[in-house]
Write a protein that holds these residues in place. Sequence first.
Motif, PDB file in Angstrom:
ATOM      1  N   LYS A 256       0.851  -1.197   0.000  1.00  0.00           N
ATOM      2  CA  LYS A 256       0.000   0.000   0.000  1.00  0.00           C
ATOM      3  C   LYS A 256       0.880   1.238   0.000  1.00  0.00           C
ATOM      4  O   LYS A 256       2.021   1.193   0.464  1.00  0.00           O
ATOM      5  N   LEU A 270      -7.478   5.245   1.057  1.00  0.00           N
ATOM      6  CA  LEU A 270      -6.832   3.940   1.225  1.00  0.00           C
ATOM      7  C   LEU A 270      -7.855   2.802   1.280  1.00  0.00           C
ATOM      8  O   LEU A 270      -8.806   2.858   2.045  1.00  0.00           O
ATOM      9  N   THR A 272      -8.379  -0.784   2.498  1.00  0.00           N
ATOM     10  CA  THR A 272      -7.751  -1.785   3.361  1.00  0.00           C
ATOM     11  C   THR A 272      -8.557  -3.088   3.390  1.00  0.00           C
ATOM     12  O   THR A 272      -8.251  -3.993   4.149  1.00  0.00           O
ATOM     13  N   CYS A 275      -6.787  -6.525   3.134  1.00  0.00           N
ATOM     14  CA  CYS A 275      -5.621  -6.701   4.004  1.00  0.00           C
ATOM     15  C   CYS A 275      -5.876  -7.616   5.194  1.00  0.00           C
ATOM     16  O   CYS A 275      -5.029  -7.741   6.075  1.00  0.00           O
ATOM     17  N   VAL A 280       1.265  -6.809   5.367  1.00  0.00           N
ATOM     18  CA  VAL A 280       1.065  -5.531   4.668  1.00  0.00           C
ATOM     19  C   VAL A 280       2.356  -4.719   4.710  1.00  0.00           C
ATOM     20  O   VAL A 280       3.001  -4.603   5.755  1.00  0.00           O
ATOM     21  N   VAL A 282       3.574  -0.942   3.871  1.00  0.00           N
ATOM     22  CA  VAL A 282       3.085   0.397   3.548  1.00  0.00           C
ATOM     23  C   VAL A 282       4.274   1.282   3.201  1.00  0.00           C
ATOM     24  O   VAL A 282       5.256   1.347   3.943  1.00  0.00           O
ATOM     25  N   PHE A 304      -4.648  -0.581   9.686  1.00  0.00           N
ATOM     26  CA  PHE A 304      -4.830  -1.961   9.209  1.00  0.00           C
ATOM     27  C   PHE A 304      -5.054  -2.891  10.399  1.00  0.00           C
ATOM     28  O   PHE A 304      -4.226  -3.758  10.690  1.00  0.00           O
TER      29      PHE A 304
END
Length: 372
Positions: A256, A270, A272, A275, A280, A282, A304
């Motif tokens: 992300k 965003l 999510t 996820c 994840v 970022v 998240f």
Amino acid sequence: MKILHFSDTHLGFNDLDIINENNINQREADFYDAFTQVVEQIKLIKPDYIIHTGDLFHRASPSNRAITYALEKFNEINALNIPFILIAGNHSTPRTNLSSPILKIFENFKNIYVSYNQEYKKIEFEDVVFHTLPHMNDENIACEQINSCEANIDENKRNIMMMHCSVGAWYLMSEFGEWVYPSNKEYIFEKMDYVALGHWHGFGKVGKYENVYYSGSVERTSLNDKRNSKGFIVANIKDTLTIDYIEINIRTIRQKEIDCSDLEASIQALDTSDCQNAIVEVKLTNLTPLGSIDIQNKQIKELFPTALSVSIKREFKKDITSSNIDNLEAISLEEYFLEHIKESCNDLEYERLKQKTQELFSKYEEVSYDTN
Ligand SMILES: [Mn+2]
């Protein structure tokens, strides 16, 4: 003839320091789960032969848990009465002659055939010959062993070659003791019905050869491996060869990006939703040095809440040269604090607070000087 080919199962691998409800490292458990899925598929597909092209275990001396798990699953496979042929990869080959190869523990299973002695081994059945070349530490010996393999090709049977290596320099994994198959011996591939390869962790056909395949690993041993598709091969050998790649369900990895030049809007935009339980990563982009201080990792991780893990990478604005980042280090806590109050009050108030701040900071410096 149906051959199920899988590889690079790396049992015992662990990562990320996350313990699951059974007190097992979650990533280690993910690898057991991936292996279990393949075994369940074997029971459904009922191939004529099962082959594994190396790196069954992640280490040459696996943990008790990894060994126990493997023995349980091998018992299940053995009970199916389908021949299961395995070769050693670089991860399961000891680097000295002093330690005993781990694959030896499978020698006494009726339907399991192992090849781990750093030499060519012919494993023969009524209708097919498996030409196994396990991982070899010595490249010169490997060359002789390839010659033995070629000499043993049986025109009256199917011929399957099994190796754990990089074909050319394309499939190197940047690991210790990798074996590169010599390109002047690639012509042997054309004499085989199927060449099953291990070592490279992605599924795929090798170069111009229609019968040479990596099945790929069943999970990722590095977070640099962003593939979300892992699985195994079912090779059907009749007049022609057909290859089916069958996916399993693995832990997803998601990347992300949050653009920090407009943090709020970027967070708002965003997505999510994909996820959940994922690894994840970022990337915070367009950061300024001061902006970076204001964004805490904790705040990003909270975006998240259902992810398994969140790692954060910070990427500074392109036009900020390293000298600006040097400036960041040069900014004292005092200056940073003053900058902060300057933004939040009028000039008069700023002057008043500035004096107060400088007073306090000089006092603080005195104190810390004394304690030294
Ligand atoms: Mn491997």
